[in-house]
Write a protein that holds these residues in place. Structure first.
Motif, PDB file in Angstrom:
ATOM      1  N   LEU A   3       4.437 -14.498  -1.650  1.00 21.91           N
ATOM      2  CA  LEU A   3       4.982 -15.078  -0.422  1.00 21.91           C
ATOM      3  C   LEU A   3       6.012 -14.177   0.249  1.00 21.91           C
ATOM      4  CD1 LEU A   3       5.432 -18.783  -1.592  1.00 21.91           C
ATOM      5  CD2 LEU A   3       3.751 -17.922   0.049  1.00 21.91           C
ATOM      6  N   ARG A   4       6.691 -13.337  -0.535  1.00 19.48           N
ATOM      7  CA  ARG A   4       7.755 -12.493   0.018  1.00 19.48           C
ATOM      8  C   ARG A   4       7.422 -11.008  -0.129  1.00 19.48           C
ATOM      9  NH1 ARG A   4      12.439 -15.725   0.777  1.00 19.48           N
ATOM     10  NH2 ARG A   4      13.225 -13.836   1.784  1.00 19.48           N
ATOM     11  N   ALA A   5       6.141 -10.703  -0.096  1.00 21.05           N
ATOM     12  CA  ALA A   5       5.696  -9.328  -0.344  1.00 21.05           C
ATOM     13  C   ALA A   5       6.194  -8.337   0.699  1.00 21.05           C
ATOM     14  CB  ALA A   5       4.163  -9.281  -0.408  1.00 21.05           C
ATOM     15  N   HIS A   6       6.446  -8.794   1.910  1.00 19.76           N
ATOM     16  CA  HIS A   6       6.809  -7.879   3.000  1.00 19.76           C
ATOM     17  C   HIS A   6       8.310  -7.793   3.231  1.00 19.76           C
ATOM     18  CE1 HIS A   6       2.570  -7.533   3.879  1.00 19.76           C
ATOM     19  NE2 HIS A   6       2.472  -8.853   4.013  1.00 19.76           N
ATOM     20  N   ASP A   7       9.098  -8.404   2.358  1.00 14.61           N
ATOM     21  CA  ASP A   7      10.552  -8.357   2.528  1.00 14.61           C
ATOM     22  C   ASP A   7      11.093  -6.947   2.311  1.00 14.61           C
ATOM     23  OD1 ASP A   7      10.221 -11.114   2.666  1.00 14.61           O
ATOM     24  OD2 ASP A   7      12.113 -11.486   1.617  1.00 14.61           O
TER      25      ASP A   7
END
Length: 222
Positions: free
Chosen positions: A115-119
């Motif tokens: 869910l937060r892979a692109h942070d």
């Protein structure tokens, strides 16, 4: 005409939300309550979702700290995903005495990573091995292969920080919150000291750290 002087209100303080995830009975609520109130409740109470909000000072700067205690007993996938998306830092809690709870932490870590892979920078995630009080002298002394495996999996394979705690004995509880907060990227530089100025979650005011009863109006994370 004389110049008008408008009252300038202070801007809203930034919000930092810490989200606690993990299987049922691993001590998420106990860790949070130990930090907030200095008390330990041995009786397990099922949690659906509880949000604790406080006004704090992070160094010289006011901050609103939110601590979200999520359910390990009930399955609410949509609520969990929303919690992860709104988190500024995540604690993945498991019980050192229950190997299956580490597998649940592994599953939750994969969900957080997806869910937060692109942070950028990455979302701070700490893997927390609770109930260290069940291993007098430390897990690393009693079961060194298991201790090394847990730490290596969290730090080397998952890229997370790792910490062993005991809500019952108040071991590393302050450090847990300190380390999480220090990893959060605020809009401007922050100091290492956190002082809780006012309690806003409607709960009883806390007793002195490590003691039940009494009153405490502030605490600090150095």
């Amino acid at each position: 005409m004389a110049p008008s002087h408008k009252h300038c209100e202070d801007p809203e303080p930034p919000t930092v939300r810490l989200v606690f995830l993990g299987a049922a009975g691993v001590g998420k609520t106990a860790l949070i309550q130990r930090f907030l109130t200095g008390r330990f409740e041995s009786r397990h109470r099922r949690t659906v979702e509880e949000l604790h909000g406080l006004e704090c000072a992070l160094g010289p700067r006011p901050v609103r700290l939110e601590v979200l205690d999520t359910s390990g007993s009930y399955s609410f996938p949509a609520m969990r995903k929303l919690s992860i998306r709104r988190a500024h830092a995540v604690a993945l809690v498991f019980s050192l005495a229950e190997p299956g709870s580490f597998q649940e932490a592994q599953r939750l870590r994969a969900e957080v990573a997806e869910l937060r892979a692109h942070d950028r920078p990455p979302l701070p995630v700490m893997v927390v091995g609770n109930k260290a009080d069940l291993f007098p002298g430390g897990l690393s002394r009693l079961q060194p292969p298991l201790a090394e495996h847990l730490a290596a999996t969290a730090e080397l394979e998952w890229g997370c920080s790792y910490l062993e705690t005991s809500a019952k004995q108040d071991y590393n509880v302050q450090r847990l919150f300190q380390d999480l907060l220090l990893q959060v990227q605020l809009p401007s530089p922050s100091a290492a000291a956190l002082r809780l100025r006012r309690w806003t979650d409607g709960q009883a005011r806390p007793g002195p750290q490590g003691h039940a009863g009494g009153k405490r109006s502030s605490c600090s994370v150095q």
